[in-house]
Design an enzyme around this catalytic site. Structure first.
Site, PDB file in Angstrom:
ATOM      1  N   HIS A 154     -23.647  24.315   3.458  1.00  0.00           N
ATOM      2  CA  HIS A 154     -23.710  24.868   2.106  1.00  0.00           C
ATOM      3  C   HIS A 154     -22.662  25.970   1.953  1.00  0.00           C
ATOM      4  O   HIS A 154     -22.479  26.776   2.860  1.00  0.00           O
ATOM      5  CB  HIS A 154     -25.101  25.464   1.859  1.00  0.00           C
ATOM      6  CG  HIS A 154     -25.221  26.222   0.583  1.00  0.00           C
ATOM      7  ND1 HIS A 154     -25.396  25.595  -0.633  1.00  0.00           N
ATOM      8  CD2 HIS A 154     -25.184  27.566   0.320  1.00  0.00           C
ATOM      9  CE1 HIS A 154     -25.470  26.519  -1.580  1.00  0.00           C
ATOM     10  NE2 HIS A 154     -25.341  27.715  -1.022  1.00  0.00           N
ATOM     11  N   ALA A 182      -6.430  -2.174   1.840  1.00  0.00           N
ATOM     12  CA  ALA A 182      -5.518  -1.815   2.931  1.00  0.00           C
ATOM     13  C   ALA A 182      -6.270  -1.544   4.227  1.00  0.00           C
ATOM     14  O   ALA A 182      -5.871  -2.013   5.301  1.00  0.00           O
ATOM     15  CB  ALA A 182      -4.694  -0.594   2.532  1.00  0.00           C
ATOM     16  N   ASP A 230      -4.437  -9.421   2.626  1.00  0.00           N
ATOM     17  CA  ASP A 230      -4.498 -10.047   1.306  1.00  0.00           C
ATOM     18  C   ASP A 230      -4.038 -11.501   1.305  1.00  0.00           C
ATOM     19  O   ASP A 230      -4.415 -12.270   0.422  1.00  0.00           O
ATOM     20  CB  ASP A 230      -3.632  -9.264   0.310  1.00  0.00           C
ATOM     21  CG  ASP A 230      -4.204  -7.894  -0.009  1.00  0.00           C
ATOM     22  OD1 ASP A 230      -5.239  -7.524   0.571  1.00  0.00           O
ATOM     23  OD2 ASP A 230      -3.609  -7.186  -0.849  1.00  0.00           O
ATOM     24  N   ILE A 271      -7.309  -1.251 -10.296  1.00  0.00           N
ATOM     25  CA  ILE A 271      -5.950  -0.889 -10.679  1.00  0.00           C
ATOM     26  C   ILE A 271      -5.917  -0.401 -12.123  1.00  0.00           C
ATOM     27  O   ILE A 271      -5.308   0.622 -12.447  1.00  0.00           O
ATOM     28  CB  ILE A 271      -5.000  -2.091 -10.488  1.00  0.00           C
ATOM     29  CG1 ILE A 271      -4.909  -2.465  -9.011  1.00  0.00           C
ATOM     30  CG2 ILE A 271      -3.603  -1.783 -11.031  1.00  0.00           C
ATOM     31  CD1 ILE A 271      -4.161  -3.783  -8.754  1.00  0.00           C
ATOM     32  N   CYS A 286       0.824  -1.214   0.000  1.00  0.00           N
ATOM     33  CA  CYS A 286       0.000   0.000   0.000  1.00  0.00           C
ATOM     34  C   CYS A 286       0.852   1.256   0.000  1.00  0.00           C
ATOM     35  O   CYS A 286       0.671   2.148  -0.824  1.00  0.00           O
ATOM     36  CB  CYS A 286      -0.926   0.006   1.205  1.00  0.00           C
ATOM     37  SG  CYS A 286      -1.854   1.548   1.376  1.00  0.00           S
TER      38      CYS A 286
END
Length: 460
Positions: A435, A311, A302, A177, A40
């Site tokens: 706003h 991540a 992973d 990716i 990462c």
């Protein structure tokens, strides 16, 4: 020296888990072969977003005439752009190293090898521990395409490592990716082609977002071929990618070919001969507490079989795994994970989609606000986009949100908070949004769930 926990891998899952363990008074060692921060920080999220920032700046300059600012010419210094990327990475790596040191975690540099339960070998030295946490991440998955080993055929690792001002880039893969790199190099003046096997880009996202992204990228000049399979890559003066698209033989040329077909768990050399843990679909199997088939050995991120490759999910899993080691309830709800894509406009998603709701037999209410009516969006000149929010019809609880607009990745957490806390339509429509902000669009989407939006034309 004996530890309570040895973490193998110092990416966003590993170093976060190590810090959480240290906070719980565990004696912790963190093993890393390269640099802290993992994929990462060094070869993924952060360097990519640095390049995206440079590309966005170029796009803004090109559009500046629309707001009365005239710039005669743009000169790109790709070496300087990549140097900036390295500066950002170095600063963040140093920050993580400082956190590791401040939390009295021993950082052991080298390749970790698990030789037995409770034993890790690094550079010939054996370290003993009560528990082991595997956080070795993932690596690019390269499909068996003839020619994929030719010079100029790259993964994201190589593309990020070396600066090069490509004139033509072919990208195999239209996932996160692929589309992010397509956006970057298109803005930097490169002719980009995307070849994707699925029916749409970003096949795991909301269908409307996937289809609209393809239209936007095509308008920006990116060539897109879906329902396409690559047959081979050859090299003469340029690289030629031959593929079949909707039954037709086609080809695309490039100075480089980026293979962006996903990532796979990285654990080569992690286990000594004669020692192993159970695998699940080429990843390490873990239970709900992230413990592997060997008691006392855990895996997250992973490299593990549970959850998406993100991540922030790896970090959350790391914390929950450490809590489980200490017989304590997890901190994070791992069933609710926001996903982000840093294209122009940005994309962000959390909860279920319309398609998933239909498949699960859930009746829904839908609020979709087109950002063409948002003041900040009009000022920025980026009117393409929308905010879509989904509520369960019976309970009125918010169950999903899908954004395609400026700052989508910064706004998605508001929806995640609403879903995590079981907030209903009445509760979220009572929130005042300032706003002028992009965030006003969130309030407008919520109001549309009631059928009484102030700033949307009434249906006839």
């Amino acid at each position: 020296m004996r530890y309570d926990l040895i973490v193998v891998g110092a990416g966003p899952g590993g170093y976060v888990a190590a810090i959480k363990a240290a906070q719980l008074d565990m004696k912790v060692a963190l093993v890393e072969e390269q640099r802290v921060g993992g994929t990462c920080l060094n070869r993924g999220c952060i360097p990519t977003k640095s390049l995206l920032h440079s590309a966005e700046t170029v796009r803004t300059i090109k559009q500046s005439e629309e707001i009365g600012i005239h710039i005669d010419a743009i000169t790109l210094d790709m070496n300087r752009i990549y140097q900036k990327k390295e500066q950002v990475v170095d600063q963040l790596v140093q920050g993580v190293e400082a956190l590791i040191k401040a939390n009295k975690i021993e950082l052991i540099m080298g390749s970790g090898e698990i030789i037995a339960k409770g034993k890790v070998r690094v550079s010939g030295e054996i370290y003993e521990t009560d528990k082991i946490l595997i956080a070795t991440g993932s690596k690019p998955a390269i499909p068996p395409i003839p020619g994929s080993d030719l010079p100029g055929v790259l993964t994201s690792n190589e593309l990020l490592a070396q600066s090069n001002q490509y004139k033509q880039l072919v990208i195999i893969g239209g996932g996160v990716i692929g589309v992010e790199f397509a956006s970057i190099f298109n803005d930097l003046g490169c002719d980009v082609t995307i070849i994707e096997a699925a029916d749409t880009l970003l096949p795991n996202f909301d269908n409307e977002i996937s289809k609209k992204l393809a239209l936007i990228l095509k308008k920006q000049g990116i060539k897109i071929f879906t329902k396409s399979s690559v047959a081979s890559i050859t090299k003469d003066e340029l690289l030629t990618c031959t593929f079949i698209s909707k039954g037709k033989d086609m080809s695309a040329e490039g100075d480089a070919v980026l293979i962006a077909t996903g990532r796979k768990a990285a654990f080569d050399g992690l286990f000594a001969e004669g020692f192993a843990v159970e695998l699940d679909n080429q990843a390490i199997w873990v239970d709900e507490a992230f413990e592997t088939s060997v008691k006392g050995i855990y895996a997250i991120g992973d490299v593990a079989s549970r959850g998406m490759q993100l991540a922030h999910l790896a970090s959350a899993q790391g914390v929950n795994a450490v809590m489980a080691m200490n017989q304590t309830a997890g901190v994070y709800d791992l069933d609710l994970v926001p996903s982000c894509v840093y294209t122009a406009p940005e994309i962000a998603s959390v909860g279920i989609t319309e398609t998933q709701a239909k498949e699960q037999g859930i009746s829904i209410k839908l609020g979709k606000y087109p950002m063409a009516g948002n003041g900040k969006t009009i000022i920025a000149g980026s009117s393409l986009g929308f905010i879509k929010v989904i509520a369960e019809a019976q309970s009125d609880k918010i169950i999903g949100a899908h954004l395609m607009c400026e700052r989508a990745t910064d706004m998605i957490s508001e929806f995640a908070t609403g879903i995590a806390n079981g907030l209903t339509i009445d509760q979220v429509t009572g929130i005042i949004h300032p706003h002028p902000t992009y965030n006003e669009g969130v309030g407008e989407a919520y109001e549309l769930l009631t059928g009484h939006s102030i700033h949307t034309m009434p249906k006839k």
